[in-house]
Scaffold this active site. Structure first.
Site, PDB file in Angstrom:
ATOM      1  N   SER A  17       0.807  -1.231   0.000  1.00  0.00           N
ATOM      2  CA  SER A  17       0.000   0.000   0.000  1.00  0.00           C
ATOM      3  C   SER A  17       0.837   1.277   0.000  1.00  0.00           C
ATOM      4  O   SER A  17       0.387   2.312   0.500  1.00  0.00           O
ATOM      5  CB  SER A  17      -0.971   0.013   1.194  1.00  0.00           C
ATOM      6  OG  SER A  17      -1.842  -1.086   1.142  1.00  0.00           O
ATOM      7  N   GLU A 151       5.134 -15.228  -3.078  1.00  0.00           N
ATOM      8  CA  GLU A 151       4.216 -15.282  -4.217  1.00  0.00           C
ATOM      9  C   GLU A 151       4.742 -14.562  -5.450  1.00  0.00           C
ATOM     10  O   GLU A 151       4.464 -14.967  -6.581  1.00  0.00           O
ATOM     11  CB  GLU A 151       2.858 -14.674  -3.837  1.00  0.00           C
ATOM     12  CG  GLU A 151       2.093 -15.442  -2.783  1.00  0.00           C
ATOM     13  CD  GLU A 151       2.352 -14.912  -1.382  1.00  0.00           C
ATOM     14  OE1 GLU A 151       3.382 -14.215  -1.206  1.00  0.00           O
ATOM     15  OE2 GLU A 151       1.562 -15.204  -0.476  1.00  0.00           O
ATOM     16  N   THR A 193      14.771   1.336   3.310  1.00  0.00           N
ATOM     17  CA  THR A 193      15.080   1.404   1.879  1.00  0.00           C
ATOM     18  C   THR A 193      16.336   0.600   1.555  1.00  0.00           C
ATOM     19  O   THR A 193      16.381  -0.145   0.567  1.00  0.00           O
ATOM     20  CB  THR A 193      15.257   2.865   1.445  1.00  0.00           C
ATOM     21  OG1 THR A 193      14.002   3.535   1.551  1.00  0.00           O
ATOM     22  CG2 THR A 193      15.753   2.960   0.010  1.00  0.00           C
ATOM     23  N   LYS A 225      22.936   9.661   1.012  1.00  0.00           N
ATOM     24  CA  LYS A 225      23.126   8.430   1.796  1.00  0.00           C
ATOM     25  C   LYS A 225      22.461   7.243   1.107  1.00  0.00           C
ATOM     26  O   LYS A 225      23.053   6.156   0.987  1.00  0.00           O
ATOM     27  CB  LYS A 225      22.559   8.618   3.201  1.00  0.00           C
ATOM     28  CG  LYS A 225      22.784   7.435   4.123  1.00  0.00           C
ATOM     29  CD  LYS A 225      22.270   7.742   5.537  1.00  0.00           C
ATOM     30  CE  LYS A 225      22.518   6.573   6.474  1.00  0.00           C
ATOM     31  NZ  LYS A 225      21.999   6.854   7.846  1.00  0.00           N
ATOM     32  N   GLY A 354     -23.232  -3.593  -5.996  1.00  0.00           N
ATOM     33  CA  GLY A 354     -22.865  -4.581  -4.984  1.00  0.00           C
ATOM     34  C   GLY A 354     -23.570  -5.884  -5.281  1.00  0.00           C
ATOM     35  O   GLY A 354     -24.357  -5.995  -6.225  1.00  0.00           O
ATOM     36  N   CYS A 381     -26.066   0.439 -10.987  1.00  0.00           N
ATOM     37  CA  CYS A 381     -26.163  -1.017 -11.046  1.00  0.00           C
ATOM     38  C   CYS A 381     -27.190  -1.520 -10.025  1.00  0.00           C
ATOM     39  O   CYS A 381     -28.390  -1.312 -10.209  1.00  0.00           O
ATOM     40  CB  CYS A 381     -24.778  -1.648 -10.843  1.00  0.00           C
ATOM     41  SG  CYS A 381     -24.696  -3.369 -11.389  1.00  0.00           S
ATOM     42  N   HIS A 507     -21.883   1.110 -14.973  1.00  0.00           N
ATOM     43  CA  HIS A 507     -20.960   1.727 -14.014  1.00  0.00           C
ATOM     44  C   HIS A 507     -20.272   2.936 -14.660  1.00  0.00           C
ATOM     45  O   HIS A 507     -19.173   2.808 -15.202  1.00  0.00           O
ATOM     46  CB  HIS A 507     -19.909   0.716 -13.554  1.00  0.00           C
ATOM     47  CG  HIS A 507     -20.426  -0.322 -12.614  1.00  0.00           C
ATOM     48  ND1 HIS A 507     -20.403  -0.159 -11.250  1.00  0.00           N
ATOM     49  CD2 HIS A 507     -21.010  -1.525 -12.860  1.00  0.00           C
ATOM     50  CE1 HIS A 507     -20.935  -1.228 -10.672  1.00  0.00           C
ATOM     51  NE2 HIS A 507     -21.313  -2.074 -11.627  1.00  0.00           N
ATOM     52  N   GLU A 509     -18.698   5.301 -13.342  1.00  0.00           N
ATOM     53  CA  GLU A 509     -17.465   5.699 -12.669  1.00  0.00           C
ATOM     54  C   GLU A 509     -16.223   5.145 -13.352  1.00  0.00           C
ATOM     55  O   GLU A 509     -15.126   5.716 -13.230  1.00  0.00           O
ATOM     56  CB  GLU A 509     -17.482   5.270 -11.193  1.00  0.00           C
ATOM     57  CG  GLU A 509     -17.433   3.767 -10.935  1.00  0.00           C
ATOM     58  CD  GLU A 509     -18.785   3.089 -10.880  1.00  0.00           C
ATOM     59  OE1 GLU A 509     -18.891   2.032 -10.238  1.00  0.00           O
ATOM     60  OE2 GLU A 509     -19.741   3.608 -11.503  1.00  0.00           O
TER      61      GLU A 509
END
Length: 535
Positions: A17, A151, A193, A225, A354, A381, A507, A509
């Site tokens: 994320s 994975e 990092t 650095k 949904g 929808c 849809h 969007e």
């Protein structure tokens, strides 16, 4: 594969994320701003063939492409940040790769040999990269997951081999990592990092560019650095700073010199950079001239990624009018338990799509409130289907009207399973998916928004408006504003004598873009603003 096609591989380290999807999309925006043609490929390491059957709480939004592929939400970022139109070939999972290899093995294509991860799986991965490299200058490949995950190892091995085969002058490795600020120490820390790059180099990949996710611009000493310990040029250590508006990321990257480094390292023409449209979008979003509150009444209100494209489309519509759209998240089940006081004061309302029966009665109750109180409303929808059910029950007097998705014994199945869906057993990829044309009726709210008689929108559903009830609903005051002409399917419904009440089976969007906001979201924001100011 283009003769001079270049490839950019984006990987992520430290934790998930961090924003690889936004970073990849932003690189694409910078290259397009130089007049280059780009496309994208997202590798997802999970074994599902696609995310179509995955729970939104685990995966987030399922993004649907024009050709009907059910894909990762990052493909939505790619399409919103650039002009690309993606297909099923632009999202590949571990499940896809293994399915393809096993199918070939069953056909005897490997001549009785032992099928192994190397070379068979990695070759299939490389083939999927070359498959999308047609008529473009640059292919941007995002590898899902985090470096070190078991994975994603075959994908990382494949992109390592790819650089060897295509030549390092044609391949660029970009690694997104984290540089946290530790408040107690008052310092930015580079060790995460360093370790992430060490992990990447251990499998044979030396990153060319580091995108360092952080909450402030990195000072020279920190960049120096990181450069020293990670063996990356200091100018290629790029600040990926937190922003309030995601469309500011390409501007931050450009300020850091990312675009110039990419085209230089890949030997691409520099070209004149035109980021004026992005500056305008960001200005409109960061300096609004008003605010309007729109409620989203859904069943995944606690997981905002489930409605990622919807949220962005609302912000696009707001930016078009120089308005800040504040979203009030309302759980449909809370409306069932606590009532419609949760909806008081809204400028507008959306009931999104949904699946499943949970929260349905709350959605219907919210729609009734919007219809009776004159609140501008957009049903998408399942939201459109709930609007039809509500209208049938409360206006047309069809007590117990419902959808056969939730109640097989409803006396008035105003929403029912489309005939071609009857008998379908498999759940993956078997719905009405992708782009379908729709003919609009003139003198309707939808026609006013679109300004044209024929549109094309993307679908993802099994159930349809039942045409047996079209006349009775029309007599009650519901307008059929759009149909799919080939099968006379109802695509858009509206309620007469209402400021703005539109339900769409598709849809919208998925086709909204910050530079080209979708007409329905532009109009919803406009009508919501009018309600706030004029009642």
């Amino acid at each position: 594969m283009g003769v001079n096609t270049k490839y950019i591989f984006v990987t992520g380290g430290v934790l998930s994320s961090l924003g690889k999807g936004i970073a990849s999309a932003s690189i694409g925006a910078l290259l397009e701003a130089r007049g280059l043609r780009v496309t994208f490929l997202k590798f997802d390491p999970y074994i599902n063939v696609d995310p179509g059957t995955m729970n939104p709480f685990q995966h987030g939004e399922v993004y649907v492409t024009e050709d009907g592929a059910e894909t990762d939400l990052d493909l939505g970022h790619y399409e919103r940040f650039t002009h690309v139109k993606l297909t099923k070939d632009n999202n590949v999972t571990t499940g896809c790769i293994y399915h393809a290899v096993i199918t070939k093995e069953r056909r005897g294509e490997f001549l009785g040999g032992t099928v192994q991860v190397i070379p068979h799986i990695t070759n299939e991965i490389k083939d999927s990269i070359r498959k999308v490299a047609k008529d473009v200058d640059v292919v941007i490949v995002e590898v899902g997951g985090t470096v070190g995950d078991i994975e994603s190892q075959p994908f990382l091995e494949a992109i390592r081999q790819f650089g060897l085969e295509e030549g390092r002058e044609n391949v660029l490795y970009v690694h997104l990592t984290l540089v946290p600020y530790v408040a107690t120490a008052g310092e930015l820390k580079t060790k995460p990092t360093q370790h992430s790059v060490k992990e990447l180099r251990a499998i044979g990949i030396q990153p060319d560019i580091l995108l360092c996710r952080t909450n402030r611009f990195l000072p020279h000493d920190i960049k120096a650095k990181i450069s020293l310990f990670c063996n990356v040029e200091e100018r290629a250590v790029i600040t990926a700073k937190d922003v309030d508006v995601i469309y500011e990321v390409p501007l931050i990257f450009n300020k850091e010199g990312l675009g110039d480094i990419v085209v230089e390292k890949l030997g691409l023409p520099k070209g004149k950079v035109d980021l004026a449209p992005w500056n305008q979008v960001v200005s409109r979003m960061k300096e609004p001239q008003g605010e309007v509150e729109i409620g989203i009444v859904g069943k995944y209100a606690n997981l905002r990624d489930s409605y990622k494209s919807l949220v962005e489309a609302l912000h696009h519509g707001g930016a078009y009018h120089r308005l800040q759209v504040t979203i009030r998240w309302v759980d449909a089940e809370d409306v069932e338990r606590e009532g419609t006081h949760l909806l008081e004061g809204l400028g507008g309302m959306i009931v999104p799509g949904g699946f499943g029966a949970r929260g349905i009665e709350g959605k219907i109750r919210a729609i009734s409130y919007a219809r009776e109180e004159g609140i501008p409303f957009l049903g998408i929808c399942l939201g459109m289907q709930c609007a039809v059910v509500e209208f049938a029950r409360n206006v047309c007097g069809l007590k117990g009207a419902g959808s056969t998705e939730f109640d097989m014994d409803t006396p008035y199945p105003v929403i029912h399973l489309s005939p071609e869906q009857e008998g379908v057993v498999d759940k993956g990829g078997t719905m009405r998916l992708g782009a379908y044309p729709c003919l609009l009726k003139k003198d309707t709210m939808a026609y006013e928004a679109y300004g044209t008689e024929e549109i094309v929108e993307r679908h993802r559903h099994r159930y349809e408006f039942n045409n047996d009830y079209r006349d009775v609903l029309k007599r009650g005051g519901m307008t059929v504003a759009g149909i799919y002409p080939k099968r006379d399917l109802v695509e858009i419904v509206e309620v007469k004598d209402h400021p703005w009440f539109v339900g769409v089976q598709f849809h919208p969007e998925f086709k909204s873009n910050p530079l080209r906001p979708h007409p329905l979201f532009r109009k919803l924001v406009e009508k919501s603003w009018e309600r706030k100011n004029h009642g």
